[in-house]
Design an enzyme around this catalytic site. Structure first.
Site, PDB file in Angstrom:
ATOM      1  N   ASP A 169       0.959  -1.342   0.103  1.00  0.00           N
ATOM      2  CA  ASP A 169       0.015  -0.061   0.051  1.00  0.00           C
ATOM      3  C   ASP A 169       0.889   1.315  -0.086  1.00  0.00           C
ATOM      4  O   ASP A 169       1.786   1.265  -0.887  1.00  0.00           O
ATOM      5  CB  ASP A 169      -1.047  -0.054   1.205  1.00  0.00           C
ATOM      6  N   TYR A 281      -1.206  11.494   3.452  1.00  0.00           N
ATOM      7  CA  TYR A 281      -2.044  11.619   2.223  1.00  0.00           C
ATOM      8  C   TYR A 281      -2.350  13.154   2.147  1.00  0.00           C
ATOM      9  O   TYR A 281      -2.950  13.552   1.028  1.00  0.00           O
ATOM     10  CB  TYR A 281      -3.422  10.747   2.615  1.00  0.00           C
ATOM     11  N   HIS A 316      -7.621  -6.656  -0.196  1.00  0.00           N
ATOM     12  CA  HIS A 316      -6.391  -5.616  -0.371  1.00  0.00           C
ATOM     13  C   HIS A 316      -5.147  -5.943   0.633  1.00  0.00           C
ATOM     14  O   HIS A 316      -4.113  -5.637   0.442  1.00  0.00           O
ATOM     15  CB  HIS A 316      -7.007  -4.307   0.104  1.00  0.00           C
TER      16      HIS A 316
END
Length: 343
Positions: A169, A281, A316
């Site tokens: 990720d 982020y 995921h």
């Protein structure tokens, strides 16, 4: 000196940038409105539960499981930050450095710490801002160049000049960039669920479906509200990411135990524990929930030996969801590379 681009090209580049940022902030606003409506709905149904969250005071036993390794700390001289990591395997063996994603921490690599310690010094790091690693308060401290330098400095502080680098990720994004900026430091690169950095921006502009999947992190551009939404209903969003039918671990593979879930809740329920991870982020737009086509496109950017494996039935959270398969694939890739060098 370099020639200036023609006026028409400058206008096109400016227009493309304007379109991109307009799209980003418009979608950010949409995501914020949806989150606000969900909050109001929750308040209307269960007002008492909505604003209840519990700070876990004591870590569950699994976080101190000796079979996973030893808890260690290293302070980086230039940045002054103290990093926490868990290390398994003998000192002096080749280094395998593991970089987690969001919202995770070193524990997401528990299956790999046990698996690879026989032949490697396996180090699972808490990235800047996560877990017991220091968390700078300003979002500017989470720019990619800072994160890349962290890995370089940690590698040197551990007494190594190269490693097998594995990232999942957002940790995969960092791993890609470390390999690009410091190729001499990476003997083998393994990235789980993150395409080559050059792929994402082009892909998202051409595929609205990926924009929708990326909406969650556009929402992170807002101050304080994303952190608050994670705490609603005692971290319901966090629990859902790992346990829901849509995104959770264990749809086809291993399930998280109640103790595993408590490990995540212990780490992220601490005061301020979500701000550092979300600040990653707030500096750049990238996403973890990727479409398969982006993995295929990554092949274009890798000139050396490249292997792509798609586990269609896994979630995921691959290294937790399908640890046996992932570990076998890693072993195969590592041995394959060794065989090629001997030949």
């Amino acid at each position: 000196g370099a020639a200036c681009p023609p006026p028409a090209r400058r206008v096109m580049v400016a227009a493309r940038a304007l379109l991109f940022w307009a799209l980003v902030y418009s979608y950010c606003g949409v995501c914020a409105c949806i989150a606000g409506l969900r909050l109001l709905w929750s308040i209307g149904r269960r007002p008492g539960e909505t604003f209840r969250w519990v700070v876990r005071e004591n870590p569950p036993a699994c976080l101190n499981d000796p079979s996973l390794g030893t808890h260690c700390y290293v302070r980086i001289k230039d940045s002054g930050l103290r990093f926490h990591y868990v290390a398994a395997g003998e000192r002096g063996k080749p280094l395998m450095l593991l970089l987690h994603g969001f919202p995770e921490f070193w524990y997401s690599w528990r299956h790999q710490l046990r698996e690879f310690k026989s032949e490697y010094r396996v180090v699972a790091l808490d990235l800047r801002g996560y877990g017991e690693t220091d968390a700078p308060s300003h979002k500017e401290n989470y720019k990619l160049d800072c994160l890349i330098t962290d890995i370089k400095d940690i590698l040197e502080s551990l007494g190594y000049n190269k490693c097998v680098l594995i990232g999942h990720d957002w940790g995969g994004m960092i791993a890609w960039l470390v390999a690009i900026c410091y190729p001499e430091m990476v003997t083998k690169l393994i990235v789980v669920n993150f395409p080559h950095p050059s792929v994402f921006t082009e892909y998202i502009l051409r595929h609205p479906s990926q924009l929708i999947k990326s909406g969650y992190y556009f929402f992170f551009q807002m101050p304080w509200f994303p952190e608050f939404m994670f705490t609603v209903n005692d971290f319901k969003v966090l629990k859902g990411l790992f346990t829901s039918q849509a995104t959770g671990i264990g749809r086809k593979g291993c399930r998280l135990t109640a103790e595993d879930i408590e490990a995540y809740l212990y780490v992220f329920s601490q005061p301020g524990a979500l701000t550092g991870p979300i600040n990653h982020y707030r500096s750049i737009f990238r996403d973890a929930f990727m479409e398969v086509e982006m993995a295929e496109m990554t092949r274009i950017y890798v000139k050396n030996h490249f292997r792509l494996t798609i586990l269609s039935e896994a979630s995921h959270w691959l290294q937790q969801d399908q640890p046996d398969i992932v570990n076998k694939l890693i072993w195969t890739f590592l041995k394959e590379e060794t065989t090629r060098k001997r030949e």
